[in-house]
Scaffold this motif. Sequence first.
Motif, mmCIF file in Angstrom:
data_model
loop_
_atom_site.group_PDB
_atom_site.id
_atom_site.type_symbol
_atom_site.label_atom_id
_atom_site.label_comp_id
_atom_site.label_asym_id
_atom_site.label_seq_id
_atom_site.Cartn_x
_atom_site.Cartn_y
_atom_site.Cartn_z
ATOM 1 N N SER A 1 8.118 1.918 4.925
ATOM 2 C CA SER A 1 8.872 0.653 4.991
ATOM 3 C C SER A 1 10.068 0.683 4.055
ATOM 4 C CB SER A 1 7.950 -0.528 4.652
ATOM 5 O OG SER A 1 6.823 -0.561 5.484
ATOM 6 N N ARG A 2 10.817 1.761 4.102
ATOM 7 C CA ARG A 2 11.946 1.920 3.185
ATOM 8 C C ARG A 2 13.007 0.849 3.403
ATOM 9 N NH1 ARG A 2 14.347 7.813 1.955
ATOM 10 N NH2 ARG A 2 12.112 8.003 1.517
ATOM 11 N N ASP A 3 13.302 0.523 4.660
ATOM 12 C CA ASP A 3 14.316 -0.498 4.936
ATOM 13 C C ASP A 3 13.882 -1.857 4.390
ATOM 14 O OD1 ASP A 3 15.879 1.360 6.188
ATOM 15 O OD2 ASP A 3 15.199 0.869 8.211
ATOM 16 N N ASN B 1 25.632 -5.204 -3.553
ATOM 17 C CA ASN B 1 25.873 -5.132 -2.110
ATOM 18 C C ASN B 1 24.686 -4.547 -1.356
ATOM 19 O OD1 ASN B 1 28.481 -6.189 -2.398
ATOM 20 N ND2 ASN B 1 29.328 -4.175 -2.846
ATOM 21 N N ARG B 2 24.092 -3.497 -1.908
ATOM 22 C CA ARG B 2 22.928 -2.900 -1.260
ATOM 23 C C ARG B 2 22.248 -1.950 -2.239
ATOM 24 N NH1 ARG B 2 27.382 -0.232 0.357
ATOM 25 N NH2 ARG B 2 27.332 2.044 0.555
ATOM 26 N N VAL B 3 21.001 -1.675 -1.949
ATOM 27 C CA VAL B 3 20.219 -0.723 -2.737
ATOM 28 C C VAL B 3 19.588 0.265 -1.771
ATOM 29 C CG1 VAL B 3 18.294 -0.411 -4.334
ATOM 30 C CG2 VAL B 3 19.746 -2.435 -4.524
ATOM 31 N N GLU B 4 19.699 1.543 -2.069
ATOM 32 C CA GLU B 4 19.133 2.589 -1.221
ATOM 33 C C GLU B 4 18.062 3.345 -2.004
ATOM 34 O OE1 GLU B 4 19.774 3.027 1.880
ATOM 35 O OE2 GLU B 4 21.577 1.773 2.130
ATOM 36 N N LEU B 5 16.900 3.510 -1.384
ATOM 37 C CA LEU B 5 15.871 4.375 -1.958
ATOM 38 C C LEU B 5 16.185 5.798 -1.530
ATOM 39 C CD1 LEU B 5 12.581 2.317 -1.443
ATOM 40 C CD2 LEU B 5 14.183 2.285 -3.341
ATOM 41 N N ASN C 1 14.361 -1.819 0.658
ATOM 42 C CA ASN C 1 15.793 -1.934 0.350
ATOM 43 C C ASN C 1 16.271 -3.377 0.452
ATOM 44 O OD1 ASN C 1 15.933 0.820 -0.009
ATOM 45 N ND2 ASN C 1 16.709 1.241 2.038
ATOM 46 N N THR C 2 15.841 -4.062 1.503
ATOM 47 C CA THR C 2 16.268 -5.453 1.709
ATOM 48 C C THR C 2 15.745 -6.364 0.604
ATOM 49 O OG1 THR C 2 16.294 -5.103 4.113
ATOM 50 C CG2 THR C 2 16.227 -7.372 3.329
ATOM 51 N N LYS C 3 14.474 -6.192 0.265
ATOM 52 C CA LYS C 3 13.877 -7.054 -0.765
ATOM 53 C C LYS C 3 14.510 -6.845 -2.129
ATOM 54 C CE LYS C 3 9.237 -7.799 1.138
ATOM 55 N NZ LYS C 3 7.780 -7.605 0.894
ATOM 56 N N ILE C 4 14.674 -5.601 -2.532
ATOM 57 C CA ILE C 4 15.228 -5.336 -3.863
ATOM 58 C C ILE C 4 16.701 -5.732 -3.929
ATOM 59 C CG2 ILE C 4 15.874 -2.924 -3.421
ATOM 60 C CD1 ILE C 4 14.991 -2.271 -6.247
ATOM 61 N N THR C 5 17.437 -5.576 -2.821
ATOM 62 C CA THR C 5 18.836 -6.001 -2.812
ATOM 63 C C THR C 5 18.949 -7.505 -3.014
ATOM 64 O OG1 THR C 5 19.476 -4.169 -1.353
ATOM 65 C CG2 THR C 5 20.955 -6.058 -1.442
ATOM 66 N N SER D 1 0.842 -1.193 0.000
ATOM 67 C CA SER D 1 0.000 0.000 0.000
ATOM 68 C C SER D 1 0.880 1.246 0.000
ATOM 69 C CB SER D 1 -0.908 0.007 1.226
ATOM 70 O OG SER D 1 -0.150 0.123 2.419
ATOM 71 N N LEU D 2 0.238 2.404 -0.222
ATOM 72 C CA LEU D 2 0.999 3.652 -0.249
ATOM 73 C C LEU D 2 1.650 3.933 1.091
ATOM 74 C CD1 LEU D 2 1.858 6.253 -1.657
ATOM 75 C CD2 LEU D 2 -0.331 7.270 -0.982
ATOM 76 N N ASP D 3 0.913 3.734 2.182
ATOM 77 C CA ASP D 3 1.469 3.975 3.516
ATOM 78 C C ASP D 3 2.653 3.060 3.787
ATOM 79 O OD1 ASP D 3 -0.376 5.940 3.987
ATOM 80 O OD2 ASP D 3 -1.778 4.640 5.052
ATOM 81 N N GLU D 4 2.539 1.786 3.385
ATOM 82 C CA GLU D 4 3.646 0.850 3.585
ATOM 83 C C GLU D 4 4.859 1.269 2.763
ATOM 84 O OE1 GLU D 4 1.276 -3.350 4.480
ATOM 85 O OE2 GLU D 4 1.766 -2.771 2.423
ATOM 86 N N THR D 5 4.623 1.745 1.567
ATOM 87 C CA THR D 5 5.732 2.181 0.713
ATOM 88 C C THR D 5 6.482 3.345 1.336
ATOM 89 O OG1 THR D 5 4.517 1.480 -1.256
ATOM 90 C CG2 THR D 5 6.341 3.014 -1.582
ATOM 91 N N LEU D 6 5.758 4.276 1.924
ATOM 92 C CA LEU D 6 6.377 5.481 2.485
ATOM 93 C C LEU D 6 7.054 5.217 3.824
ATOM 94 C CD1 LEU D 6 3.600 8.089 1.611
ATOM 95 C CD2 LEU D 6 5.740 7.679 0.403
#
Length: 259
Positions: A125-127, A149-153, A130-134, A118-123
């Motif tokens: 749940s940045r960490d 190694n890592r991805v940062e939003l 980051n973990t999932k996309i990495t 959801s939009l609220d989760e997106t805003l």
Amino acid sequence: MLLVIAILLVLVLIGIARCIVIVPQSNAYVTEWLGVYKDTWGAGLHLRTPFVERVSRKVSLKEEAADFPRDNVTMMIDTVVFFQVFDAKLFAYGVNRPIQAIENLSATTLRDIIGSMSLDETLTSRDLINTKITASLDEATDRWGIKVNRVELKNIEPPAEIRQAMEKQMKADREKRASILLAEGEKQAAITRAEGEKESAILRAEAVKQQRIREAEGEAQALLMVQKAKADSIRLINEAAPSQNMLALRSMEAMEKVA
């Protein structure tokens, strides 16, 4: 003749020099023999066979950062991918234009992750994002010789209409909290006033009670003094002559009637 020899000597030295290859630290060179992969050279001194062997790709093994602006339909998301080459051969032959491949893969992966939230989760749940996309990128880029190694939003920006709705919601929440705090303050003030009035009433009642007790004690003390005075008078009369006793008693009775 000497000039020809000198020229030949220079050409030989140039040829020898061209056969010597020095690979810098944190780099790897991919070599080909007549157009076919032959070897991957690490840092240090190497010799190559002239004319048939060449360095086809110079690969940096240091960590790099790629900044990808992203339009994910529902919101603007800027990502920074930190990656490192661990296999120069796979990097050279695994995919054409690896950086662009990482960008496209990160866009697809990010779209899948954001689409399930959801939009609220997106805003908020940045960490987690980051973990999932990495994890997803690191697994997918292994075949390219790349380790993510890592991805940062870096930035998450919803569309204008959603931002306006969020601002209205935040304003309403602030006003609601202010109203709750004001009501709570008034409630505490009323409780404090009621407790003060209660304490005052108790103190007033206690004062009246003590006053009445003191008045009753005073009346009792006065009555005791009167009774004692009578008892003393009777004792004195009994000690006197009988005739005087009778006269004194009659006098006392008369005084009591008058009183």
